[in-house]
Scaffold this motif. Sequence first.
Motif, PDB file in Angstrom:
ATOM      1  N   ASP A   1       0.824  -1.206   0.000  1.00  0.00           N
ATOM      2  CA  ASP A   1       0.000   0.000   0.000  1.00  0.00           C
ATOM      3  C   ASP A   1       0.862   1.262   0.000  1.00  0.00           C
ATOM      4  O   ASP A   1       0.562   2.237  -0.696  1.00  0.00           O
ATOM      5  CB  ASP A   1      -0.972  -0.009   1.187  1.00  0.00           C
ATOM      6  CG  ASP A   1      -0.306  -0.325   2.521  1.00  0.00           C
ATOM      7  OD1 ASP A   1       0.881  -0.689   2.529  1.00  0.00           O
ATOM      8  OD2 ASP A   1      -0.998  -0.229   3.560  1.00  0.00           O
ATOM      9  N   PHE A   2       1.955   1.248   0.753  1.00  0.00           N
ATOM     10  CA  PHE A   2       2.849   2.406   0.788  1.00  0.00           C
ATOM     11  C   PHE A   2       3.508   2.637  -0.576  1.00  0.00           C
ATOM     12  O   PHE A   2       3.688   3.783  -1.007  1.00  0.00           O
ATOM     13  CB  PHE A   2       3.916   2.217   1.868  1.00  0.00           C
ATOM     14  CG  PHE A   2       3.406   2.413   3.266  1.00  0.00           C
ATOM     15  CD1 PHE A   2       3.593   3.617   3.926  1.00  0.00           C
ATOM     16  CD2 PHE A   2       2.731   1.398   3.921  1.00  0.00           C
ATOM     17  CE1 PHE A   2       3.123   3.808   5.213  1.00  0.00           C
ATOM     18  CE2 PHE A   2       2.251   1.566   5.210  1.00  0.00           C
ATOM     19  CZ  PHE A   2       2.450   2.777   5.859  1.00  0.00           C
ATOM     20  N   GLU A   3       3.898   1.552  -1.249  1.00  0.00           N
ATOM     21  CA  GLU A   3       4.526   1.687  -2.562  1.00  0.00           C
ATOM     22  C   GLU A   3       3.547   2.232  -3.589  1.00  0.00           C
ATOM     23  O   GLU A   3       3.919   3.032  -4.462  1.00  0.00           O
ATOM     24  CB  GLU A   3       5.085   0.340  -3.023  1.00  0.00           C
ATOM     25  CG  GLU A   3       6.292  -0.130  -2.232  1.00  0.00           C
ATOM     26  CD  GLU A   3       7.473   0.826  -2.383  1.00  0.00           C
ATOM     27  OE1 GLU A   3       7.808   1.180  -3.533  1.00  0.00           O
ATOM     28  OE2 GLU A   3       8.024   1.243  -1.355  1.00  0.00           O
ATOM     29  N   ILE A   4       2.292   1.813  -3.507  1.00  0.00           N
ATOM     30  CA  ILE A   4       1.278   2.325  -4.428  1.00  0.00           C
ATOM     31  C   ILE A   4       1.084   3.829  -4.220  1.00  0.00           C
ATOM     32  O   ILE A   4       0.994   4.602  -5.176  1.00  0.00           O
ATOM     33  CB  ILE A   4      -0.046   1.559  -4.244  1.00  0.00           C
ATOM     34  CG1 ILE A   4       0.115   0.121  -4.769  1.00  0.00           C
ATOM     35  CG2 ILE A   4      -1.194   2.263  -4.965  1.00  0.00           C
ATOM     36  CD1 ILE A   4      -1.052  -0.784  -4.447  1.00  0.00           C
ATOM     37  N   MET A   5       1.053   4.258  -2.966  1.00  0.00           N
ATOM     38  CA  MET A   5       0.934   5.693  -2.696  1.00  0.00           C
ATOM     39  C   MET A   5       2.149   6.450  -3.223  1.00  0.00           C
ATOM     40  O   MET A   5       2.019   7.518  -3.822  1.00  0.00           O
ATOM     41  CB  MET A   5       0.760   5.927  -1.196  1.00  0.00           C
ATOM     42  CG  MET A   5      -0.584   5.490  -0.638  1.00  0.00           C
ATOM     43  SD  MET A   5      -0.808   5.960   1.103  1.00  0.00           S
ATOM     44  CE  MET A   5       0.447   4.958   1.918  1.00  0.00           C
ATOM     45  N   ALA A   6       3.318   5.898  -3.013  1.00  0.00           N
ATOM     46  CA  ALA A   6       4.545   6.600  -3.377  1.00  0.00           C
ATOM     47  C   ALA A   6       4.766   6.661  -4.880  1.00  0.00           C
ATOM     48  O   ALA A   6       5.321   7.642  -5.399  1.00  0.00           O
ATOM     49  CB  ALA A   6       5.741   5.924  -2.709  1.00  0.00           C
ATOM     50  N   ARG A   7       4.325   5.633  -5.620  1.00  0.00           N
ATOM     51  CA  ARG A   7       4.703   5.505  -7.020  1.00  0.00           C
ATOM     52  C   ARG A   7       3.566   5.668  -8.021  1.00  0.00           C
ATOM     53  O   ARG A   7       3.813   5.771  -9.225  1.00  0.00           O
ATOM     54  CB  ARG A   7       5.388   4.148  -7.234  1.00  0.00           C
ATOM     55  CG  ARG A   7       6.671   4.017  -6.428  1.00  0.00           C
ATOM     56  CD  ARG A   7       7.134   2.574  -6.284  1.00  0.00           C
ATOM     57  NE  ARG A   7       7.381   1.927  -7.553  1.00  0.00           N
ATOM     58  CZ  ARG A   7       7.744   0.643  -7.673  1.00  0.00           C
ATOM     59  NH1 ARG A   7       7.920  -0.096  -6.575  1.00  0.00           N
ATOM     60  NH2 ARG A   7       7.945   0.114  -8.854  1.00  0.00           N
ATOM     61  N   CYS A   8       2.313   5.693  -7.537  1.00  0.00           N
ATOM     62  CA  CYS A   8       1.175   5.721  -8.465  1.00  0.00           C
ATOM     63  C   CYS A   8       0.341   6.991  -8.354  1.00  0.00           C
ATOM     64  O   CYS A   8      -0.701   7.098  -9.014  1.00  0.00           O
ATOM     65  CB  CYS A   8       0.279   4.500  -8.241  1.00  0.00           C
ATOM     66  SG  CYS A   8       1.109   2.929  -8.516  1.00  0.00           S
ATOM     67  N   GLY A   9       0.746   7.938  -7.515  1.00  0.00           N
ATOM     68  CA  GLY A   9      -0.001   9.172  -7.399  1.00  0.00           C
ATOM     69  C   GLY A   9      -1.214   9.102  -6.503  1.00  0.00           C
ATOM     70  O   GLY A   9      -2.026  10.040  -6.469  1.00  0.00           O
ATOM     71  N   VAL A  10      -1.371   7.986  -5.785  1.00  0.00           N
ATOM     72  CA  VAL A  10      -2.491   7.860  -4.842  1.00  0.00           C
ATOM     73  C   VAL A  10      -2.163   8.679  -3.596  1.00  0.00           C
ATOM     74  O   VAL A  10      -1.049   8.568  -3.058  1.00  0.00           O
ATOM     75  CB  VAL A  10      -2.732   6.382  -4.482  1.00  0.00           C
ATOM     76  CG1 VAL A  10      -3.775   6.237  -3.379  1.00  0.00           C
ATOM     77  CG2 VAL A  10      -3.148   5.601  -5.732  1.00  0.00           C
ATOM     78  N   PRO A  11      -3.093   9.494  -3.112  1.00  0.00           N
ATOM     79  CA  PRO A  11      -2.768  10.382  -1.981  1.00  0.00           C
ATOM     80  C   PRO A  11      -2.482   9.609  -0.698  1.00  0.00           C
ATOM     81  O   PRO A  11      -3.042   8.539  -0.460  1.00  0.00           O
ATOM     82  CB  PRO A  11      -4.029  11.243  -1.830  1.00  0.00           C
ATOM     83  CG  PRO A  11      -5.115  10.472  -2.485  1.00  0.00           C
ATOM     84  CD  PRO A  11      -4.478   9.698  -3.602  1.00  0.00           C
TER      85      PRO A  11
END
Length: 352
Positions: A125-135
């Motif tokens: 979940d942290f990687e998705i936030m960091a790399r995909c523009g998810v807030p």
Amino acid sequence: MSTDFAPRTAYINKISTVVPEHDVHEDFVAYADSTFDLRRKQLLFRRMADRAQISHRWSSFPSLADFYGDDPNSVDTATRMREFERTAPDLAVRAVDGLDLGDAASDITHLIVLTCTGFVTPGIDFEIMARCGVPTTVERTQVGFMGCFAGINGLKLAHHIVRSEPAARVLVVSVELCSLHMQKTDDLETMLSFLVFGDGAAAVLVTAEESGLAMDSFQALMIEDSRELITWRIGGVGFDMKLSGKVPGSLARALDADTMKIVLSGAETSSIDMWAVHPGGRSILDAVEGALELGPEDLSASRKVLDNYGNMSSATVLFVLAEMMDRGDTGSGCAMAFGPGLTAETMLFHAS
């Protein structure tokens, strides 16, 4: 003042699916063939592999020997989890990128991560936030260790969120690295269970926007006297899978007319146009097809996914739904996925 409240329908707007780059199916068949001391077991395994209706399964490592060396049982769980930490986030990010959210990624309000093949935090979940523009303010939930039916559980959770918060934009991400849990054994049933599993990830966008598949209702079923037929436990050399050969028969008996009336909310099986059945293996699809008296084309999406990817645990039913969306299938649908317990999770949906 009226207190009436009509929840909005939740829609699966998009599904993106990805697999790692290395096809290891034939590599595994050749390896497994060499593990049996008895010629009888070797011949039976070969026969079952030929009948499995699987052509490809994918992994992040080029070959089994590349990760496991000469003996998979020498690779402990900690080493396997380090590999999960290294590779699972990349696969999940590739799946999210496949949705082509662009600037709309910043509008995601809820993130649901599904996995039963690894644990790490800070993690996917942290990687998705960091790399995909998810807030970073996104509401995060992880559905862990539920097994193959968790794909339906993730959709169910997204469905409830959107119905209670119509402006919600929910991102569901399933990532499974089943190939990390192979072990060496001459137990035929265990090796046959390893024969079907592969790696993959899927990302799903769920909102109240009226496009894609409309999710109508969900139903969970637990099959009596079947608790030990599918189990998933953490062991010293990976996670220990038990997938009994009795599963197809138990499913076939459980999916009787009375049960299907509950699953289909009173409708007839013949009223369903789309069957998105989790391809846990050829024999499971055959059992469902026979029990529900389906035609040879009714499970074509499930059989295609099984052939091209094998069983990717929670991601697999999402691959089947993606195949149906890609084909432009329409009408009423029923999705089913099976897992530990023995449990079946089902979803009714429709597309126009």
